[in-house]
Structure formats: structure tokens, C-alpha cells
Design a protein around this motif. Structure first.
Motif, PDB file in Angstrom:
ATOM      1  N   SER A   5      51.970  45.754  63.617  1.00 23.68           N
ATOM      2  CA  SER A   5      51.004  46.261  62.653  1.00 23.68           C
ATOM      3  C   SER A   5      49.697  45.479  62.755  1.00 23.68           C
ATOM      4  O   SER A   5      49.713  44.252  62.940  1.00 23.68           O
ATOM      5  CB  SER A   5      51.576  46.135  61.239  1.00 23.68           C
ATOM      6  N   ALA A  16      50.516  38.520  54.946  1.00 25.13           N
ATOM      7  CA  ALA A  16      50.524  39.982  54.963  1.00 25.13           C
ATOM      8  C   ALA A  16      49.642  40.499  56.088  1.00 25.13           C
ATOM      9  O   ALA A  16      49.363  41.700  56.165  1.00 25.13           O
ATOM     10  CB  ALA A  16      50.046  40.527  53.616  1.00 25.13           C
ATOM     11  N   PHE A  48      52.484  43.799  52.153  1.00 30.16           N
ATOM     12  CA  PHE A  48      52.879  43.597  53.539  1.00 30.16           C
ATOM     13  C   PHE A  48      51.749  43.836  54.530  1.00 30.16           C
ATOM     14  O   PHE A  48      51.864  43.467  55.698  1.00 30.16           O
ATOM     15  CB  PHE A  48      54.046  44.531  53.886  1.00 30.16           C
ATOM     16  N   GLN A  49      50.676  44.464  54.093  1.00 32.80           N
ATOM     17  CA  GLN A  49      49.546  44.741  54.977  1.00 32.80           C
ATOM     18  C   GLN A  49      48.252  44.511  54.214  1.00 32.80           C
ATOM     19  O   GLN A  49      47.764  45.395  53.505  1.00 32.80           O
ATOM     20  CB  GLN A  49      49.600  46.190  55.486  1.00 32.80           C
ATOM     21  N   ASP A  55      59.867  35.980  56.745  1.00 31.24           N
ATOM     22  CA  ASP A  55      58.529  35.528  57.107  1.00 31.24           C
ATOM     23  C   ASP A  55      58.631  34.442  58.167  1.00 31.24           C
ATOM     24  O   ASP A  55      59.730  34.036  58.570  1.00 31.24           O
ATOM     25  CB  ASP A  55      57.730  35.076  55.880  1.00 31.24           C
ATOM     26  N   GLN A 115      62.403  43.066  60.478  1.00 33.53           N
ATOM     27  CA  GLN A 115      60.967  42.850  60.434  1.00 33.53           C
ATOM     28  C   GLN A 115      60.667  41.369  60.257  1.00 33.53           C
ATOM     29  O   GLN A 115      61.452  40.633  59.653  1.00 33.53           O
ATOM     30  CB  GLN A 115      60.334  43.638  59.273  1.00 33.53           C
ATOM     31  N   MET A 146      52.696  41.985  60.731  1.00 34.83           N
ATOM     32  CA  MET A 146      54.045  42.498  60.509  1.00 34.83           C
ATOM     33  C   MET A 146      54.506  43.133  61.811  1.00 34.83           C
ATOM     34  O   MET A 146      53.808  43.949  62.399  1.00 34.83           O
ATOM     35  CB  MET A 146      54.072  43.525  59.375  1.00 34.83           C
ATOM     36  N   THR A 147      55.684  42.743  62.261  1.00 31.20           N
ATOM     37  CA  THR A 147      56.260  43.344  63.454  1.00 31.20           C
ATOM     38  C   THR A 147      57.709  43.676  63.157  1.00 31.20           C
ATOM     39  O   THR A 147      58.347  43.040  62.302  1.00 31.20           O
ATOM     40  CB  THR A 147      56.130  42.402  64.670  1.00 31.20           C
ATOM     41  N   GLY A 148      58.237  44.686  63.830  1.00 31.44           N
ATOM     42  CA  GLY A 148      59.604  45.102  63.543  1.00 31.44           C
ATOM     43  C   GLY A 148      60.258  45.734  64.752  1.00 31.44           C
ATOM     44  O   GLY A 148      59.591  46.172  65.693  1.00 31.44           O
ATOM     45  N   GLN A 204      54.985  52.257  55.030  1.00 31.01           N
ATOM     46  CA  GLN A 204      55.723  51.091  54.573  1.00 31.01           C
ATOM     47  C   GLN A 204      57.137  51.425  54.117  1.00 31.01           C
ATOM     48  O   GLN A 204      58.068  50.660  54.336  1.00 31.01           O
ATOM     49  CB  GLN A 204      54.970  50.404  53.435  1.00 31.01           C
ATOM     50  N   GLY A 258      64.105  41.477  56.392  1.00 27.98           N
ATOM     51  CA  GLY A 258      62.752  41.008  56.635  1.00 27.98           C
ATOM     52  C   GLY A 258      62.617  39.529  56.340  1.00 27.98           C
ATOM     53  O   GLY A 258      63.066  39.054  55.281  1.00 27.98           O
ATOM     54  N   TYR A 296      57.255  38.830  59.134  1.00 24.61           N
ATOM     55  CA  TYR A 296      55.931  38.844  58.525  1.00 24.61           C
ATOM     56  C   TYR A 296      55.278  37.471  58.654  1.00 24.61           C
ATOM     57  O   TYR A 296      55.932  36.440  58.499  1.00 24.61           O
ATOM     58  CB  TYR A 296      56.015  39.188  57.031  1.00 24.61           C
TER      59      TYR A 296
END
Length: 399
Positions: free
Chosen positions: A224, A199, A352-353, A75, A194, A202-204, A297, A73, A196
Motif C-alpha cells: 500500500s 499507518a 491503517f493508511q 506492526d 498483514q 501496509m503490506t499483506g 480496507q 496483522g 504495518y
């Protein structure tokens, strides 16, 4: 023993199959006229794979899915937020990314040969006599009496309150939209990746192997966003979203969707924070997300449900006490596993969210640096693999 299972999802089918293979007379009741999977892809952890091995299905799933060896992950500033390798848990360990429809079909195809009676178009609304359950559907039909009713109708369970009237299952404020795509160059192989932005975004991308129609090199992509924004997102201009929202964050992921003209093929996902206390009432028991649904998550929902199912069948086979007592003993054993993930989900999800700068700041200042310390990194790997549990796994589900 006569067993009624409500719900044709992963947990319900696994429970029906595990119980039937131990000699029980099992009826699986499904609300839809044609059972179908919901969602896009999921990550099977060593725990879920161990449960599938107990069901005799792990090799089929491994052949259809994609090997996943790590979670990465970053950012949008390029800083590494997550870096977990299955090899840090056990040499050669890995997860398997799988298309939900492929997992669904594998479980569903095994039901009838195992002796499970499948009844469709049976939306169960009421439970009569929990000590000897009779299940009533919306068309006025009654099924049973059963010696045990397994309620596995998901996090939005219509029967949870009938088993535990004080249960709560509020919707998480954040959900996601999912789709499948073809990774022609295998650019995303080997890892769940992922990206970010603070927060709030978030995409993966998860490799999932084969699609339900035999497509190869499939991946599942998720985006997300707050649940309140999902409808507006799917009603908006797809190309603007792909070009102006996704591409600046992650050009390679946006390239997976080149050539698409609209949101066709996307599915929405919402999640619930399920809290029920005890999972059972007499001879009625909740299983899977109906009992302990969480945020996605940690990616453990299907894995926990598979383990629930296999361990329930094993407990009933070994425990000669009345059904209600055996079920309570099974729950006590399972809570040593599921409770950890419910607690961890509550603690980690805001990192994260969430809206605002506070939670990503906490993640960047404390969580990310500490997660690289040897002891805490090992804890993170245990959480990832699904193997963090108080006490040992029973032999049936030992990874």
C-alpha cells in the motif's frame, strides 16, 4: 424482461447470470474487445460464497481457491494489531482467497450457457430515455430499448452521473500495487497476513490457490502507498525496493519475490469513495462499486457486488410492481448491508493508511486493545465475514 448490463466485472457478470437464470433476456455490454480481469487476488467472504452458491459456482471456486481461516496483522515492533478468526463467528467458517482471473473465468464461462448475449468492444457513453433505456456506445451503436439497465462498470463508472447527476466518487489518497507469487513451502497458508509500519506502510499476503494458468500454491502480495507515489514506485529500482523497503519489514514476504528482476507482473489499484444517494433513476440502476465503492480496507467490494446481483434478481422475480418500484425496494434492502460497510470503511481506513503519528497512535491506544474485548471482537468478526447487516439476509444469500 429485457435487461442490459453494462460492465464485465464481478458484479456485472453475476447480475447477468442471476437474471438470465431467472428467465430474463440479458445482454451484457463490455467496453473492451477482449474482457479481462483487473487486479491480483481477493478474499471471498461467507456472504460472497453464499451468493456464488446461489449461482451454482461455489464448489468450482472453493476447489480453485485457498481456504482462509483468519486475519492476522502485526506492526514492525512485533505487536499484534489484528487477530480475527472465522471460527469466532461460526464453527468451521472460513473465507476463500481466489485469483481474480480465476473468479473472472468462472463467471465468464457460465454466461453463454445461461443464455446471456455478450457484446464486446461496446463502451457505453450515454443513456437515452431512463424509463425504457437505450444504451449508446462510442461507435454510435444503440442497444435496447431495455426494460432495465444495470450499470455495473466499477468505481470509476462513466455512467454513474447519468443515473445520479449529484453522485461523487473522489479517489482515495491511498492505493496499492499487487502481484502474484508462488508459496513453495505453503508458509502463508490459512490466513490473510498483514504487516504495518505506523499507518504509512501496509503490506499483506493472501493465499489464492490456483493461478489462471494452473499454477499451484499461489499467493497475492500487496504493498500500500499513496496514489501520488504509485508511478514513481513502479518506475524505480525493483531490487532496491525489495531489499531495502520490503525485506526489513517482512523478510518472508520479500523472499517470495526472489529472482525477479523488475516490476513485471505488478498491477496498480486505486479506489474511490462512492456516494450517490439513491442508486436508481427510473429503470436504470447502479450495482456494485458503481453504487457503493469504498476503500479496500475491509475487503468487501466483490462480496457486496455478488450479493447485490443475486438479491436484485430475486427481488425482480418476487416483486410484481413496476420495475422502478421493485428496484427501489431492492436498494432499500441492500443499503441495510452496504451502508454499514461504507461507514466502517470511512472510520477504519485512516487507522491503517495515513501520514503522521496521530492515527496509528489512536489505533494502538484504543482500537487494538478494545478489539480484543469479547463484544467488540465479535463485532470485528462480523465485519470481517461480511455478515454485519441490519435485519436478516434473504434466503438466496444467507451465509
Amino acid at each position: 424482461m429485457r435487461v442490459g448490463v453494462v460492465g464485465c466485472g464481478v458484479g456485472g457478470m453475476a447480475a447477468a447470470l442471476a437474471l438470465a437464470r431467472r428467465g430474463h433476456e440479458v445482454t451484457l455490454l463490455e467496453a473492451f474487445a477482449a474482457p479481462r480481469p483487473l487486479g491480483s487476488g481477493l478474499l471471498l467472504q461467507p456472504t460472497g460464497l453464499a451468493a456464488l452458491k446461489a449461482l451454482g459456482l461455489d464448489e468450482t471456486i472453493r476447489a480453485a481457491g485457498a481456504r482462509v481461516e483468519r486475519l492476522e496483522g502485526h506492526d514492525t515492533r512485533g505487536r499484534q494489531v489484528m487477530d480475527l478468526d472465522y471460527g469466532d463467528w461460526r464453527t468451521g467458517a472460513h473465507g476463500v482467497g481466489i485469483h481474480r482471473a480465476v473468479l473472472f473465468d468462472t463467471l465468464h464461462d457460465a454466461l453463454v450457457p445461461a443464455g446471456v448475449t455478450v457484446v464486446t468492444d461496446a463502451r457505453i457513453l450515454r443513456i437515452e430515455n431512463p424509463e425504457k433505456p437505450v444504451l449508446h456506445d462510442e461507435r454510435g451503436r444503440a442497444f435496447g430499448p431495455f426494460d432495465l439497465a444495470v450499470i455495473a462498470d466499477g468505481s470509476g463508472s462513466a455512467l454513474r452521473s447519468a443515473v445520479r447527476p449529484g453522485a461523487r466518487a473522489p479517489v482515495y489518497p491511498w492505493g496499492a500495487v499487487w502481484t502474484n507469487a508462488t508459496d513453495i513451502d505453503s508458509r502463508f497458508a490459512g490466513a490473510l497476513r498483514q504487516v504495518y509500519h505506523r499507518a504509512e506502510v501496509m503490506t499483506g499476503v493472501l493465499p489464492v490457490g490456483r493461478g489462471p494458468e494452473g499454477e499451484t500454491n499461489q499467493v497475492s502480495l500487496f504493498w500500500s502507498l499513496p496514489v501520488a507515489d504509485i508511478d514513481a514506485c513502479l518506475a524505480g529500482d525493483f531490487e532496491i525496493w525489495r531489499r531495502e523497503r520490503l525485506a526489513p519489514l517482512w523478510p518472508e514476504a520479500a523472499a517470495l519475490l526472489e529472482g525477479r528482476e523488475d516490476w513485471a507482473g505488478f498491477s496498480r489499484a486505486i479506489y474511490r469513495d462512492v456516494s450517490v444517494g439513491r442508486w436508481s433513476r427510473e429503470a436504470c440502476v447502479l450495482l456494485g462499486d458503481a453504487a457503493h465503492g469504498t476503500s479496500p480496507q475491509l475487503g468487501q467490494g466483490a462480496n457486496l457486488a455478488l450479493v447485490d446481483a443475486v438479491e436484485l434478481a430475486a427481488r425482480l422475480n418476487q416483486d410484481q410492481r413496476p420495475t422502478a418500484m421493485a428496484v427501489r425496494a431492492w436498494q432499500g434492502q441492500r443499503r441495510r448491508h452496504t451502508g454499514i460497510y461504507q461507514l466502517a470503511s470511512k472510520g477504519l481506513t485512516p487507522l491503517f493508511q495515513a501520514h503522521g503519528a496521530f492515527w496509528p497512535l489512536m489505533r494502538d491506544l484504543f482500537f487494538t486493545p478494545m478489539s480484543r474485548w469479547p463484544g467488540l471482537k465479535q463485532l470485528g468478526v462480523l465485519l470481517l465475514t461480511g455478515t454485519l447487516r441490519l435485519g436478516r439476509f434473504p434466503s438466496e444469500t444467507r451465509p
